[in-house]
Scaffold this motif. Structure first.
Motif, PDB file in Angstrom:
ATOM      1  N   TRP A 130       0.825  -1.209   0.000  1.00 52.20           N
ATOM      2  CA  TRP A 130       0.000   0.000   0.000  1.00 52.20           C
ATOM      3  C   TRP A 130       0.856   1.255   0.000  1.00 52.20           C
ATOM      4  O   TRP A 130       0.467   2.279  -0.568  1.00 52.20           O
ATOM      5  CB  TRP A 130      -0.938  -0.004   1.211  1.00 52.20           C
ATOM      6  N   ARG A 131       2.021   1.200   0.633  1.00 52.07           N
ATOM      7  CA  ARG A 131       2.923   2.357   0.596  1.00 52.07           C
ATOM      8  C   ARG A 131       3.352   2.660  -0.840  1.00 52.07           C
ATOM      9  O   ARG A 131       3.419   3.823  -1.252  1.00 52.07           O
ATOM     10  CB  ARG A 131       4.153   2.088   1.470  1.00 52.07           C
ATOM     11  N   LEU A 134       0.329   4.181  -2.732  1.00 56.32           N
ATOM     12  CA  LEU A 134      -0.032   5.541  -2.331  1.00 56.32           C
ATOM     13  C   LEU A 134       1.104   6.539  -2.476  1.00 56.32           C
ATOM     14  O   LEU A 134       0.922   7.726  -2.187  1.00 56.32           O
ATOM     15  CB  LEU A 134      -0.510   5.534  -0.870  1.00 56.32           C
ATOM     16  N   ALA A 135       2.271   6.081  -2.927  1.00 53.04           N
ATOM     17  CA  ALA A 135       3.425   6.976  -3.044  1.00 53.04           C
ATOM     18  C   ALA A 135       3.159   8.082  -4.057  1.00 53.04           C
ATOM     19  O   ALA A 135       2.334   7.934  -4.968  1.00 53.04           O
ATOM     20  CB  ALA A 135       4.663   6.177  -3.450  1.00 53.04           C
ATOM     21  N   TYR A 153       0.352  10.014   1.832  1.00 55.23           N
ATOM     22  CA  TYR A 153       0.468   9.449   3.176  1.00 55.23           C
ATOM     23  C   TYR A 153      -0.196  10.386   4.186  1.00 55.23           C
ATOM     24  O   TYR A 153      -0.126  11.601   4.056  1.00 55.23           O
ATOM     25  CB  TYR A 153       1.930   9.242   3.543  1.00 55.23           C
ATOM     26  N   ALA A 157      -4.756   7.642   4.580  1.00 61.30           N
ATOM     27  CA  ALA A 157      -4.055   6.418   4.196  1.00 61.30           C
ATOM     28  C   ALA A 157      -4.081   5.391   5.323  1.00 61.30           C
ATOM     29  O   ALA A 157      -4.222   4.190   5.075  1.00 61.30           O
ATOM     30  CB  ALA A 157      -2.615   6.742   3.808  1.00 61.30           C
ATOM     31  N   THR A 229       1.414   0.290  10.765  1.00 59.99           N
ATOM     32  CA  THR A 229       0.781   0.924   9.604  1.00 59.99           C
ATOM     33  C   THR A 229       0.931   2.436   9.659  1.00 59.99           C
ATOM     34  O   THR A 229       1.204   3.084   8.636  1.00 59.99           O
ATOM     35  CB  THR A 229      -0.713   0.547   9.549  1.00 59.99           C
ATOM     36  N   VAL A 233       2.644   4.357   6.482  1.00 61.33           N
ATOM     37  CA  VAL A 233       1.835   5.169   5.550  1.00 61.33           C
ATOM     38  C   VAL A 233       1.200   6.381   6.219  1.00 61.33           C
ATOM     39  O   VAL A 233       0.465   7.124   5.574  1.00 61.33           O
ATOM     40  CB  VAL A 233       0.728   4.317   4.894  1.00 61.33           C
ATOM     41  N   GLY A 234       1.475   6.596   7.505  1.00 64.18           N
ATOM     42  CA  GLY A 234       0.791   7.658   8.232  1.00 64.18           C
ATOM     43  C   GLY A 234       1.400   9.031   8.106  1.00 64.18           C
ATOM     44  O   GLY A 234       0.807  10.008   8.561  1.00 64.18           O
ATOM     45  N   GLY A 235       2.589   9.132   7.491  1.00 66.08           N
ATOM     46  CA  GLY A 235       3.216  10.440   7.410  1.00 66.08           C
ATOM     47  C   GLY A 235       3.520  10.979   8.800  1.00 66.08           C
ATOM     48  O   GLY A 235       4.211  10.346   9.595  1.00 66.08           O
TER      49      GLY A 235
END
Length: 284
Positions: A130-131, A134-135, A153, A157, A229, A233-235
């Motif tokens: 998923w990373r 979503l990049a 992110y 996400a 997670t 992907v959470g920034g």
């Protein structure tokens, strides 16, 4: 009298012998760990030496209550867990209904296998996949119109990926509940002139509610305590798990980390008490 005949004549002793090992493991490994967690949450760390100060103090919990950042993270974590649960319910109910009442027996088995298959894959592999999706400039960006058009992110996400990860845990209890619903009840409702909405409210919904609560115990608790997670992907998003990890690692403040970790435990205890009357625990 031989040992075998004694156990045969005393079923309670036999039952106690069978349950003694797992109960001992439960008390020592699970309840014991929770007890140590709770006790250590009342300790502190010497700011000069970094040593544990094993003196009872409410300072850690006072900080959690008074500091805005910790209240915000706790509310954000609960909100994310609730959002993931709602999304999983919305997706799981029609899928489970199709599997239980519409699909043929052969298709039903294939669909169950298809839902279980992602659970066999590595958690990290799925999150990193998923990373990549979503990049910036990744497949999601191009699908939505080019670089920078995707969600990227962040909080969205996190909710999206957690919903994907825990969806099977909602589908399976709902499917099991609907599978126990006799088709004759739906047919009888239709024969009596009830419309689809009335049939759903009067017959399907009472079966669904305990199953949904059973699935929500998994989706809510797993989302509430997740931190991997969020890290991937959470920034800049922070949740309870990230705060626990940060205080165990760089900050080296184990008592404060333990105090933070009591938040999801307390939330889940309250939630389990609230759903106990629904019969959800019997669906697990």
């Amino acid at each position: 009298m031989s040992r075998g005949s004694f156990l045969h004549r005393h079923p309670r002793v036999r039952l106690a012998a069978l349950l003694s090992a797992p109960l001992l493991w439960l008390v020592v490994a699970y309840l014991g760990a929770l007890a140590v967690l709770l006790i250590s949450a009342f300790w502190s760390v010497n700011s000069f030496t970094g040593d544990l100060v094993k003196v009872f103090s409410l300072d850690n919990f006072r900080t959690l209550v008074t500091e805005h950042v910790y209240r915000a993270v706790a509310l954000r974590s609960i909100g994310v867990a609730a959002a993931v649960t709602v999304i999983c319910v919305v997706l799981a109910v029609p899928m489970a209904f199709f599997m239980a009442k519409v699909a043929s027996p052969r298709s039903r088995r294939l669909l169950v296998i298809a839902i279980l298959t992602p659970l066999w894959a590595s958690y990290l592999v799925k999150v990193y996949a998923w990373r990549v999706l979503l990049a910036n400039g990744g497949p999601v960006d191009w699908l939505l119109g080019g670089p920078g058009h995707g969600p990227g992110y962040g909080l969205f996400a996190v909710v999206l990926v957690l919903s994907y990860l825990w969806l099977p845990y909602m589908i399976l209890p709902v499917y099991a509940g609907l599978e126990r619903l006799p088709d004759s009840m739906l047919e009888a409702s239709a024969d009596l002139g009830a419309r689809a909405g009335r049939t759903f409210r009067a017959i399907v919904l009472p079966i669904l509610v305990p199953s949904i609560f059973a699935g929500s115990i998994f989706t809510f608790s797993l989302s509430l305590g997740d931190y991997i997670t969020v890290q991937i992907v959470g920034g800049k998003t922070q949740m309870i798990g990230n705060l626990v990890y940060a205080n165990i690692g760089a900050a080296n403040n184990l008592p404060f980390a333990a105090a933070i970790a009591t938040i999801p435990v307390a939330v889940m205890v309250i939630y389990l008490i609230a759903v106990r009357r629904s019969g959800a625990l019997e669906e697990l």
